[in-house]
Design a protein around this motif. Structure first.
Motif, PDB file in Angstrom:
ATOM      1  N   THR A  17      -3.364  -3.768 -15.369  1.00 43.82           N
ATOM      2  CA  THR A  17      -4.056  -4.855 -14.691  1.00 43.82           C
ATOM      3  C   THR A  17      -3.165  -5.560 -13.687  1.00 43.82           C
ATOM      4  O   THR A  17      -3.585  -5.873 -12.578  1.00 43.82           O
ATOM      5  CB  THR A  17      -4.570  -5.881 -15.726  1.00 43.82           C
ATOM      6  N   ASN A  18      -1.910  -5.822 -14.049  1.00 46.01           N
ATOM      7  CA  ASN A  18      -0.989  -6.507 -13.145  1.00 46.01           C
ATOM      8  C   ASN A  18      -0.648  -5.576 -11.980  1.00 46.01           C
ATOM      9  O   ASN A  18      -0.025  -4.543 -12.153  1.00 46.01           O
ATOM     10  CB  ASN A  18       0.274  -6.913 -13.897  1.00 46.01           C
ATOM     11  N   GLN A  19      -1.054  -5.972 -10.793  1.00 47.70           N
ATOM     12  CA  GLN A  19      -0.882  -5.122  -9.616  1.00 47.70           C
ATOM     13  C   GLN A  19       0.269  -5.577  -8.715  1.00 47.70           C
ATOM     14  O   GLN A  19       0.363  -5.172  -7.556  1.00 47.70           O
ATOM     15  CB  GLN A  19      -2.188  -5.082  -8.823  1.00 47.70           C
ATOM     16  N   GLN A  73       4.999  -2.187  -3.543  1.00 42.84           N
ATOM     17  CA  GLN A  73       5.263  -0.816  -3.094  1.00 42.84           C
ATOM     18  C   GLN A  73       4.474  -0.475  -1.840  1.00 42.84           C
ATOM     19  O   GLN A  73       4.991   0.178  -0.933  1.00 42.84           O
ATOM     20  CB  GLN A  73       4.947   0.187  -4.209  1.00 42.84           C
ATOM     21  N   ASN A  74       3.230  -0.915  -1.752  1.00 37.21           N
ATOM     22  CA  ASN A  74       2.438  -0.640  -0.555  1.00 37.21           C
ATOM     23  C   ASN A  74       2.982  -1.389   0.654  1.00 37.21           C
ATOM     24  O   ASN A  74       2.958  -0.868   1.769  1.00 37.21           O
ATOM     25  CB  ASN A  74       0.965  -0.976  -0.792  1.00 37.21           C
ATOM     26  N   ALA A  98      -4.077  -1.360   1.816  1.00 39.64           N
ATOM     27  CA  ALA A  98      -3.827  -1.524   0.384  1.00 39.64           C
ATOM     28  C   ALA A  98      -3.080  -2.823   0.104  1.00 39.64           C
ATOM     29  O   ALA A  98      -3.488  -3.604  -0.752  1.00 39.64           O
ATOM     30  CB  ALA A  98      -3.039  -0.337  -0.162  1.00 39.64           C
ATOM     31  N   PHE A  99      -1.986  -3.100   0.831  1.00 43.13           N
ATOM     32  CA  PHE A  99      -1.241  -4.313   0.502  1.00 43.13           C
ATOM     33  C   PHE A  99      -1.979  -5.578   0.924  1.00 43.13           C
ATOM     34  O   PHE A  99      -1.880  -6.596   0.253  1.00 43.13           O
ATOM     35  CB  PHE A  99       0.209  -4.275   1.002  1.00 43.13           C
ATOM     36  N   PRO A 115      -1.204 -11.469  -2.361  1.00 44.99           N
ATOM     37  CA  PRO A 115      -1.524 -12.805  -1.863  1.00 44.99           C
ATOM     38  C   PRO A 115      -0.938 -12.990  -0.455  1.00 44.99           C
ATOM     39  O   PRO A 115       0.159 -12.516  -0.159  1.00 44.99           O
ATOM     40  CB  PRO A 115      -0.830 -13.741  -2.850  1.00 44.99           C
ATOM     41  N   LYS A 116      -1.679 -13.646   0.415  1.00 41.52           N
ATOM     42  CA  LYS A 116      -1.252 -13.835   1.804  1.00 41.52           C
ATOM     43  C   LYS A 116       0.104 -14.524   1.891  1.00 41.52           C
ATOM     44  O   LYS A 116       0.923 -14.185   2.739  1.00 41.52           O
ATOM     45  CB  LYS A 116      -2.301 -14.626   2.574  1.00 41.52           C
TER      46      LYS A 116
END
Length: 83
Positions: free
Chosen positions: A24-26, A32-33, A57-58, A63-64
């Protein structure tokens, strides 16, 4: 909405599943992206299809505020990752 009474279809997309990051934690996936995008754009240019995949993806996962901070660090040469 377009013209009066016309309904416009909106398509929402997010980053696809990545088997390297199954939980769940991305956070790591986001990081990495971001790094892969900068590595790719350094070699192929920001507008290359492969690089645009990492960017989508990133921007979808991160978060911005993180992206803004990391981008500033990349520009100033203080980013902690290897690009």
């Amino acid at each position: 909405m377009g013209e009066e009474g016309e309904i416009t279809e909106v398509v929402l997309k997010t980053a696809p599943f990545d088997a390297r990051f199954p939980y769940t934690n991305q956070t790591k996936n986001c990081w990495q992206n971001f790094v892969d995008f900068h590595r790719c754009s350094k070699k192929l240019g920001e507008e290359h299809d492969s690089c645009l995949y990492f960017k989508k993806a990133f921007t979808s996962l991160c978060p911005k505020l993180w992206v803004d901070n990391w981008s500033e660090q990349v520009e100033s040469g203080t980013f902690p990752g290897r690009i």
